[in-house]
Every structure is written in C-alpha cells, then in structure tokens.
Design an enzyme around this catalytic site. Structure first.
Site, PDB file in Angstrom:
ATOM      1  N   GLU A   1       0.745  -0.832  -0.189  1.00 48.34           N
ATOM      2  CA  GLU A   1       0.144   0.173   0.332  1.00 48.34           C
ATOM      3  C   GLU A   1       1.069   1.179   0.199  1.00 48.34           C
ATOM      4  O   GLU A   1       0.627   2.303  -0.627  1.00 48.34           O
ATOM      5  CB  GLU A   1      -0.769  -0.125   1.027  1.00 48.34           C
ATOM      6  CG  GLU A   1      -2.121  -1.122   0.591  1.00 48.34           C
ATOM      7  CD  GLU A   1      -2.005  -2.542   1.182  1.00 48.34           C
ATOM      8  OE1 GLU A   1      -1.079  -2.203   1.215  1.00 48.34           O
ATOM      9  OE2 GLU A   1      -2.924  -2.982   1.269  1.00 48.34           O
TER      10      GLU A   1
ATOM     11  N   HIS B   1     -10.833  -4.381  10.621  1.00 47.58           N
ATOM     12  CA  HIS B   1     -11.569  -4.440   9.265  1.00 47.58           C
ATOM     13  C   HIS B   1     -12.706  -3.614   8.996  1.00 47.58           C
ATOM     14  O   HIS B   1     -13.474  -3.717   8.167  1.00 47.58           O
ATOM     15  CB  HIS B   1     -11.910  -5.973   8.770  1.00 47.58           C
ATOM     16  CG  HIS B   1     -10.482  -6.040   8.338  1.00 47.58           C
ATOM     17  ND1 HIS B   1      -9.118  -6.835   8.798  1.00 47.58           N
ATOM     18  CD2 HIS B   1     -10.317  -7.051   6.391  1.00 47.58           C
ATOM     19  CE1 HIS B   1      -8.575  -7.807   7.960  1.00 47.58           C
ATOM     20  NE2 HIS B   1      -8.742  -7.508   6.475  1.00 47.58           N
TER      21      HIS B   1
END
Lengths: 333, 337
Positions: free
Chosen positions: A65, A134
């Site tokens: 990322e 998450h």
C-alpha cells in the site's frame, strides 16, 4: 456506455460508471490497486474495466500500500490522474506517510509548483463481523489534514457524481466509500452530471431537529426519521457529503431553524467527525440552539467480532431516535 | 552540463565549477545558519559533491530527479539560481518555493528537479511514480531517485525495488551511502553492509562505485541511465561517500571517530578532482583560482540577495494549500467560503 438515468443502479455500479466514463474521457486517468484488474476488485467496483481499457489503464499491484500509493502520487506529480483503490481504509494506515507527508504537502510545500491530482478510493465502516482490524471508520484522520479533500458519498448518485468530480479535481481527494453501501440501489446521473464538493444535501425535510449524517449513517438516520415521524417528530436529515470542503452554511442554516442538532457518525466519538462538526455548530449556532448538540457514534472500543457486540457498538436507528427525543425534551415515548 | 557520453574538457570544467559552487554555497549557508538567519534544520552535503555532481552531470536535463532533504547541491547542479536557493533557506518571498519549504524542501520543476523530502525513504516511491509516468506516456526519460544508506532499511524502499523489478520501470535508484544514518553507523544499522545487493534481490542490476570520485560516479550513472533508457531496466548504483559535517547543523558530530574523519578528508572530492584537472591539463592553477573567485562572488551575491529580500507576506499564509482552492481564509479550516 449508455447510462439510463431512470434505472436504479447499485452504488458499486455507479462507481464503476464513473470510472468507465472518466477512463474513456481522459487518457491520463488510470486505475491501480490490489486485485482490481483480473479479480474485478474486492468489492467488484472495477468489474469489466480491464477488458475494456487494458492492463495499461487498469493495473493490479502487489500488496504494497505505501509503495503503490506513493507511486501514484509521483505519477500525479508528472500530470497523470491516478485513481488508487485501497482495498479498505484499514490498509490505508500503511500508506499514511505517503498520503499525509507527501500528497497533502507537495503543492503547498513547494510553493505551488506541482499539484497532485490523485484520487484514493477505499471503503470504510463496519457491520460485517470483520472484527477490529477490518471495520474502522477513519474519515476524521483524513479530514484533519489540510491539503487533502475528503468525500464520503452515501447514495449511488453521489458516488458517481462525486467520483467524477474527484477525478477531475487537481488536488488529492480521499474518497471514502462504505462496505455496507455497495449493494444500495438508486438513480444516477449521466456522463456530464458532476456533483460539486462542498454542497450538503437535505435528505429529508423537517422542523423539530436537525440530524446530520454521512455515508451509511444517512440511511440509519432516515430509518430513525421514519420511526420518529410515527411519533409526530419531524427531523431534517442533512448529509454533508464532503468534509473538506465543508458546507457549514447549509448545516447551520438548518440548525438555526430547528434549534436542535444530533450528529450521527460511524466513527469513534473522541476528537472525530462528530466532535468537529459539533464545534462548528456551537460556534455558528450558539444563540439558536435549545439543547446541547447530541451525538451518536460508534462505541469507543475496537470493533468486536461477536454479532451482538458489533451491533451494540455501531449506531443503530434506535440510538438516533433516543438521541433526538432526548434532545428535544420528549424522552422516550 | 551536456549529459552522458564522452567527457569533454568543458564537461570536466563544468563539473568542477558545480562542485565548487556547492561547497562554497554550503559553507556560506553554514555561516547564515550560525548568524541565525536560517532556521530549522540545515543538512550539509559537504564531502558529497562528487556524488551529487557526478550524478547530475550524467543525466539528461529532462530526466526527473528526486532527493532527500540534503539537496541544496542537487538544485544547484541542476542549474537553479543560487539566489533563489539561498532565499528559500532564509525563508524569503524570493525563495525557490516561496518560503514554504526551506532547506529540506527545494523543488525546481522547470529543471525537472522534483524535490527534496524530509521523511527517510518516503521520496523513493515518488521517483518510482515519475518513472511510471514516463513509461505510461512512452517517453525516453529516466527517473533518478537519490536516497541514503539509512533509507534502505525502510520498508517502502523494498516495496519500490519490487515494483520497479516487476514492471521494468525506467528508474535509477542511487544509494548515496555516506555510512551514517544521522549518528548511527551503517554497521550498527544494517545486517549487510553492502547495500546494492538488496536491489539485486529484485532482479535489478546493481553495483557499487567510489562516490568520492566524480568521474567514477559520472561513468556509473551514465551507464545506469543508459541501461534504464535503452534496455528499459531499473538499475541501482551505490555510491560510497562521506559527509564532512554532522547530520545537520544541530549535530556537533562528536560520535564519529576523528581518525576516520581525517582519513576521508584526504579523499576530499574537490581536491582529488582538482589534481585530475591539473594533471590532465584541463585547467591551470590560475584557471582554478579564477573560477574559485568567481564562484565565491556568486555565492556572496546570492547571500546578499537573500538577506535583502522581503519576508513572505503573512497574507499569503494560506495560498497554495490547494491547487483548486475552496477557501482563502487561513483560519477558516475546511469551511467552504
């Protein structure tokens, strides 16, 4: 590429339309992210785009990322218009150095020599039993930073129109979707229907209390509004849509009329979106409000896995109903 | 400077002048800092001139360059006016970045210098993105990104090696190994003291050269940019060098061994290159004296210009936060105006 504006379109497909139209319109636009090409994206937002535009324009990245976000920032400095998909906002934490130290600073720090026309798309939010790592809502992290623009669409129409605006904007735009909205259907605009940043929208008109909500919380607030209407309480639900820039005039105008405000925010209560909005409203509406501003937030805990605990942590329509009734002094009927 | 290829005597004179300018400019900057006219951090590259000038001299003028915060030399070598660099260091309105960046954040987009960055390793993906844009548009430029030995231990640099190798991007990773990450020596920070093999692990051709020898650096970077340009391959070159000052002006440099510093002083890149120029009759001693005097005058002029330049108007505080602004009121926060 025909767009039938009368036909309801799912939020994910509205995003897909925006990406397809902008890819077709501007050869400098390209997409990159994890599993967005061959796999169509973790939430199928990029479905079919690899086949239509090829691997040069729709790029699968390694799971990296910080690296691919930084790469996209560099490409944007060269004048390209990358649209990055980070699979969820939770993984954007790995790219925060690139977003905050580079994307947000480069135009200012170098005296306006280069802009960074990048869009970073990612869903946030909880509600799918994905536990603590998450399920986060981190809108406030980005909204805190000057140099970024922050957009949180709640409907398919906004998802499409705001994403098109984001792609054409010359600044870094953090575009935060919501995992719970991808299947939500509604009308969408055509290829030329852009929605400008900094314009809040009234989702439901009312006179007794202003309820400010964004992203998935708009739908929670609207459900609460239905339940309140059955009790004779008419709330005005306003969706800010963007936090940088923020359309305070519309929010404050409503609060001055109703004299009451409740903010619904899926993020945590401490120092976040609801806290920032409340401050603005106190400053703008102090003499008009009849009660302290109410807030409904995610519980101040890491998100638990167990379904009943997760539901208890997330703002529910009943929580909004209770907050509104308390705010207007009605108590729970 | 003419770029890579055969090195003509004029190239060598230009390179020497560039090295002299950097040395002289930074010594002046040091004085300005001690006089309190430069604030914040001031990281000097004194001792690293060969690495900087050798690199830039081997690049084409349209090859984008990115750097760390130790980047006055990169801007000067690229031809940026020393006046605007010094004015930026003094935070004046005539500065290269309008007084927003300071010493650590110089950029001269007109000369394809895409900036100095303050987070160790954080600029490397930007250089990779510039390479990505070159390939996207079918250009034949090469992105050169310079970073230090310290940055090689940042995860994002490994991420960049991987993507560069995976996608064959036209980039040269230049590790300017000055053997210290602030005050921590390479041997205390790196499991392996050779750094270029990290790039080799990703299929990137890589090697190490003497970063104190400007001709060696120029040759290595010329070959690296040639490979990246013609063979569409990323390349990594490690330049072994040494800085003669502490990490920044606020570092008294008491950690490094005096004998070690003296040993590297003997390899001062300006002195060794001067010997080459005299030995090969590229310049005479008089030529060098005249050049030195001219450079000193240029630096004095830059300092005078900077000192006499106006401060940045406070009314410009909020300019340029956005390219497409929605609010010109510095205190307005995110509010739409």
């Amino acid at each position: 590429m025909s767009t039938d504006t009368a036909k309801p379109v799912a939020y994910r497909d509205a995003l897909n339309q925006a990406l397809r139209e902008e890819l077709a319109r501007d050869p400098d636009v390209f997409l990159l992210g994890e599993d967005i090409a061959g796999f169509d994206g973790a939430f199928k937002v990029t479905r079919g785009l690899l086949q239509e535009f090829g691997p040069q324009r729709v790029v699968d990245t390694p799971i990296t990322e910080a690296g691919f976000t930084g790469l996209a920032i560099g490409a944007a400095m060269a004048g390209l218009r990358p649209v990055v998909e980070i699979m969820t906002v939770n993984f954007a934490i790995l790219a925060m150095d690139q977003i905050v130290n580079n994307a947000a600073k480069i135009h200012y720090m170098f005296g306006g020599q280069v802009s960074v026309p990048i869009v970073i798309r990612m869903p946030g939010g909880g509600g799918h039993q994905l536990s603590s790592q998450h399920s986060q809502t981190l809108d406030a992290w980005f909204a805190h930073v000057p140099g970024l623009k922050v957009v949180c669409p709640s409907t398919p129409e906004d998802a499409k129109g705001l994403l098109k605006t984001a792609i054409r904007d010359d600044d870094p735009v953090i575009f935060i979707e919501n995992e719970g909205l991808y299947g939500k259907k509604g009308p969408v605009g055509g290829p030329d229907d852009l929605i400008p940043f900094g314009q809040a929208v009234v989702r439901r008109a009312g006179t007794h209390c202003t309820v400010i909500a964004h992203s998935r919380m708009v739908w929670v607030a609207l459900q609460a509004a239905e339940e309140l209407a059955a009790q004779g309480v008419e709330v005005e639900v306003i969706d800010p849509r963007t936090f940088r820039p923020l359309d305070l005039d519309t929010l404050a105008g409503s609060v001055r009329r109703t004299g009451h405000a409740v903010i619904v925010d899926e993020g945590w209560p401490e120092y976040g979106i609801s806290a920032g909005l409340a401050t603005h409203l106190y400053e703008a509406c102090f003499d008009w409000i009849d009660a302290p501003i109410g807030r409904v937030n995610c519980a101040d805990v890491p998100m638990p896995y167990a379904k009943n605990l997760e539901q208890a942590a997330l703002p529910q329509p009943a929580d909004v109903v209770a907050a509104v009734l308390a705010n207007i002094g009605r108590g729970i009927a | 400077m003419t770029g890579p290829g055969a090195t003509e005597p004029q190239d060598m004179r230009d390179m020497f002048r560039s090295m002299l300018l950097i040395r002289c400019f930074e010594e002046k900057a040091s004085e300005e800092y001690m006089a309190g006219r430069i604030g914040g951090f001031l990281h000097l590259a004194i001792g690293e001139e060969a690495a900087v000038v050798g690199t830039v001299s081997a690049m084409r003028a349209d090859d984008p360059l990115t750097s760390t915060y130790r980047e006055h030399g990169q801007a000067l070598a690229r031809g940026t006016d020393p006046r605007s660099v010094m004015a930026e260091l003094l935070g004046r309105s005539t500065g290269l970045c309008g007084g927003r960046g300071g010493s650590m954040h110089l950029m001269d987009k007109a000369r394809s210098f895409y900036g100095g960055y303050g987070i160790v390793g954080g600029s490397v993906p930007l250089g990779l993105g510039l390479a990505y844009a070159i390939r996207y548009r079918g250009g034949d430029q090469v992105s050169v990104t310079m970073f230090g030995d310290g940055a090689t231990n940042q995860g994002v640099v490994a991420e960049c090696f991987n993507m560069a190798g995976l996608w064959d991007l036209p980039i040269v990773f230049l590790i300017l190994n000055n053997q210290y990450g602030m005050g921590t020596s390479l041997e205390h920070a790196s499991a392996e003291e050779d750094l270029y093999p990290r790039a080799e692990a990703y299929g990137i051709p890589a090697w190490k050269v003497d970063g104190m020898d400007v001709m060696a650096v120029r040759g290595a970077v010329a070959e690296a940019t040639r490979m990246a340009r013609e063979e569409r391959s990323p390349v990594c070159v490690e330049l072994l060098a040494y800085r003669y000052r502490g990490h920044s002006m606020s570092d008294p440099d008491t950690v490094r061994d005096a004998e070690e510093k003296e040993r590297w002083r003997l390899r001062d890149p300006l002195i060794t290159f001067e010997r080459v120029l005299l030995g090969e009759a590229v310049m005479t001693a008089d030529d060098i004296s005249a050049m030195r005097a001219e450079v000193e005058e240029q630096v004095e002029d830059a300092a005078t210009f900077a000192e006499q330049s106006p401060e940045v108007p406070v009314g410009e505080l909020a300019d340029d936060v956005y390219a497409n602004p929605f609010n010109d009121d510095a205190r307005g926060g995110a509010l739409m105006r």
